[in-house]
Design a protein around this motif. Sequence first.
Motif, mmCIF file in Angstrom:
data_model
loop_
_atom_site.group_PDB
_atom_site.id
_atom_site.type_symbol
_atom_site.label_atom_id
_atom_site.label_comp_id
_atom_site.label_asym_id
_atom_site.label_seq_id
_atom_site.Cartn_x
_atom_site.Cartn_y
_atom_site.Cartn_z
ATOM 1 N N MET A 34 8.768 -6.882 -9.672
ATOM 2 C CA MET A 34 7.832 -5.937 -9.624
ATOM 3 C C MET A 34 7.528 -5.606 -8.240
ATOM 4 N N ALA A 35 7.573 -4.086 -7.993
ATOM 5 C CA ALA A 35 7.487 -3.709 -6.564
ATOM 6 C C ALA A 35 5.871 -4.372 -5.992
ATOM 7 N N ILE A 36 5.991 -4.574 -4.848
ATOM 8 C CA ILE A 36 4.825 -4.740 -4.058
ATOM 9 C C ILE A 36 3.984 -3.321 -3.984
ATOM 10 N N ALA A 37 2.638 -3.526 -4.644
ATOM 11 C CA ALA A 37 1.696 -2.320 -4.433
ATOM 12 C C ALA A 37 0.936 -2.053 -3.437
ATOM 13 N N ILE A 38 1.124 -1.280 -2.463
ATOM 14 C CA ILE A 38 0.620 -1.115 -1.193
ATOM 15 C C ILE A 38 -0.318 0.030 -1.458
ATOM 16 N N ALA A 39 -1.730 -0.056 -1.059
ATOM 17 C CA ALA A 39 -2.723 1.017 -1.287
ATOM 18 C C ALA A 39 -3.034 1.535 -0.016
ATOM 19 N N VAL A 40 -3.421 2.807 0.366
ATOM 20 C CA VAL A 40 -3.849 3.323 1.701
ATOM 21 C C VAL A 40 -5.306 3.966 1.065
ATOM 22 N N THR A 41 -6.584 3.706 1.576
ATOM 23 C CA THR A 41 -7.540 4.399 1.142
ATOM 24 C C THR A 41 -8.087 5.528 2.156
ATOM 25 N N ARG A 42 -9.050 6.152 1.985
ATOM 26 C CA ARG A 42 -9.866 7.136 2.916
ATOM 27 C C ARG A 42 -10.623 6.206 3.895
ATOM 28 N N GLU A 43 -10.618 6.559 5.022
ATOM 29 C CA GLU A 43 -11.550 5.772 5.958
ATOM 30 C C GLU A 43 -13.157 6.259 5.836
ATOM 31 N N ARG A 44 -13.904 5.319 5.480
ATOM 32 C CA ARG A 44 -15.375 5.490 4.944
ATOM 33 C C ARG A 44 -16.210 5.042 6.206
ATOM 34 N N ARG A 45 -15.678 4.834 7.335
ATOM 35 C CA ARG A 45 -16.803 4.250 8.727
ATOM 36 C C ARG A 45 -17.081 5.649 9.256
ATOM 37 N N GLU A 46 -18.213 5.716 9.719
ATOM 38 C CA GLU A 46 -18.623 6.918 10.283
ATOM 39 C C GLU A 46 -17.861 7.513 11.481
ATOM 40 N N GLY A 47 -17.529 8.735 11.568
ATOM 41 C CA GLY A 47 -16.767 8.966 12.709
ATOM 42 C C GLY A 47 -15.218 8.592 12.985
ATOM 43 N N GLU A 48 -14.740 7.869 11.802
ATOM 44 C CA GLU A 48 -13.263 7.654 11.878
ATOM 45 C C GLU A 48 -12.340 8.910 11.304
ATOM 46 N N THR A 49 -11.644 9.327 11.859
ATOM 47 C CA THR A 49 -10.741 10.566 11.641
ATOM 48 C C THR A 49 -9.026 10.102 11.481
ATOM 49 N N ARG A 50 -8.841 8.866 11.820
ATOM 50 C CA ARG A 50 -7.579 8.142 11.647
ATOM 51 C C ARG A 50 -7.263 7.856 10.310
ATOM 52 N N CYS A 51 -5.947 7.718 10.150
ATOM 53 C CA CYS A 51 -5.523 6.973 8.782
ATOM 54 C C CYS A 51 -4.437 6.147 9.056
ATOM 55 N N ALA A 52 -4.235 5.188 8.070
ATOM 56 C CA ALA A 52 -3.368 4.010 7.921
ATOM 57 C C ALA A 52 -2.020 4.129 7.623
ATOM 58 N N ALA A 53 -1.694 5.196 7.328
ATOM 59 C CA ALA A 53 -0.201 5.686 6.835
ATOM 60 C C ALA A 53 0.011 7.253 7.047
ATOM 61 N N THR A 54 1.238 7.482 7.320
ATOM 62 C CA THR A 54 1.452 8.800 7.657
ATOM 63 C C THR A 54 2.878 9.222 6.476
ATOM 64 N N PRO A 55 3.222 10.330 6.188
ATOM 65 C CA PRO A 55 4.392 10.533 5.310
ATOM 66 C C PRO A 55 5.633 9.699 5.853
ATOM 67 N N GLU A 56 5.472 9.978 7.301
ATOM 68 C CA GLU A 56 6.775 9.003 7.856
ATOM 69 C C GLU A 56 6.798 7.450 7.609
ATOM 70 N N THR A 57 5.727 6.937 7.467
ATOM 71 C CA THR A 57 5.630 5.509 7.260
ATOM 72 C C THR A 57 5.479 5.176 5.825
ATOM 73 N N VAL A 58 5.039 6.193 5.039
ATOM 74 C CA VAL A 58 5.241 5.901 3.465
ATOM 75 C C VAL A 58 6.599 5.646 3.265
ATOM 76 N N LYS A 59 7.584 6.512 4.006
ATOM 77 C CA LYS A 59 8.980 6.501 3.654
ATOM 78 C C LYS A 59 9.584 4.905 3.925
ATOM 79 N N LYS A 60 9.114 4.581 5.139
ATOM 80 C CA LYS A 60 9.236 3.211 5.647
ATOM 81 C C LYS A 60 8.872 2.087 4.612
ATOM 82 N N LEU A 61 7.608 2.206 4.051
ATOM 83 C CA LEU A 61 7.105 1.268 3.255
ATOM 84 C C LEU A 61 7.901 1.168 1.841
ATOM 85 N N LEU A 62 8.258 2.297 1.521
ATOM 86 C CA LEU A 62 9.069 2.529 0.105
ATOM 87 C C LEU A 62 10.382 1.859 0.579
ATOM 88 N N ALA A 63 10.991 2.013 1.680
ATOM 89 C CA ALA A 63 12.278 1.330 1.993
ATOM 90 C C ALA A 63 12.184 -0.106 1.870
#
Length: 377
Positions: free
Chosen positions: A1-30
Amino acid sequence: MAIAIAVTRERREGETRCAATPETVKKLLALGASVTVESGTGAGSSISDADYEAAGAKVTSDLAAVLAGADVLLKVRGPTASETSALKSGTVVVGMLDAYRDKATVDALKGQGASAFAMEFVPRITRAQVMDVLSSQANLAGYRAVIEAAHTYGRGFPMMMTAAGTVAAAKVFVMGAGVAGLQAIATARRLGAVVTATDVRPAAKEQVESLGAKFVAVEDEEFKAAETAGGYAKQMSAEYQAKQAELTASHIVKQDVVITTALIPGRAAPVLVTAAHVASMKAGSVIVDLAVEAGGNVEGSKPDQIATTANGVKIVGWNNMAGRIAADASALYARNLVAFVGLMVKDGVLAIDLEDEILKAAMVTHQGQVVHEGLGG
């Protein structure tokens, strides 16, 4: 069974960054994983839900469902209490956990039975360079600090000769010549400023001078031994600090812009610019405190504010400076995470080698215990 990787919205005040991009989603799928992204995760970095879906991720607004099924949770900042409580026991959590200061998050992850890794603890060794989030984010923070300084300064940085007269180049003083400081030096030089810099590490002198800046420091015997094996600055003696303070005082009074970047892992940021230093500067001068989140290098700096002193000096204290250039910061951070997660995946299966020096150094909690030696169990 495939490893289930989750990426959630940042909830800390003032945090604009995210932990995955479309580029890295493809790498994680690979790697053989499935990737589920919470709706809105990429908004601060100009990444739409459709962009994630096009890369192969599942996008959903059902946070509870995302977390309950996750084998791995990728975050920029540590998960909030509501996120942590929704995780199954044994979930791997990877993010910048601010583990020395944010005890509540560490305790919550321990209580939930998570295997949590703090990316700020990744050792600075050759094999781990591609995972070094401190460097990737500090590089952008150093650049952005100069842009913020130039914007706040209200005058030009380069010398400009016109028929109406000459505009003098701005004098910029960078305190701390680590990754952020070196990028600040390079950026200020590109903008045409006259740049000086200081650091307690002897190796910094050559690096500063290679960028076309002048090095300013008390170069005594203590200075020659002022670097840890890991490449960080050591805590200096009171005597050295007094001598350096005297040199700083005579230099800072002549500066238009000061950028401070000094951080000591696990400790409050050292005060480099005192109220007396600030009072000696001329009206219209600008100080950017990149260490404001760790207590600040500058007396009078205030988190997420531009403080104006009685003598007209502006002290810029933006938290999360890298987050002010979020699209690039997210892209680099997400690549750091992919490289790190790759250490834990073997033949499409999650396999954490607790003897791997990188994983061992970064692990904070495991099986209901705080396991990082610097956090006291």
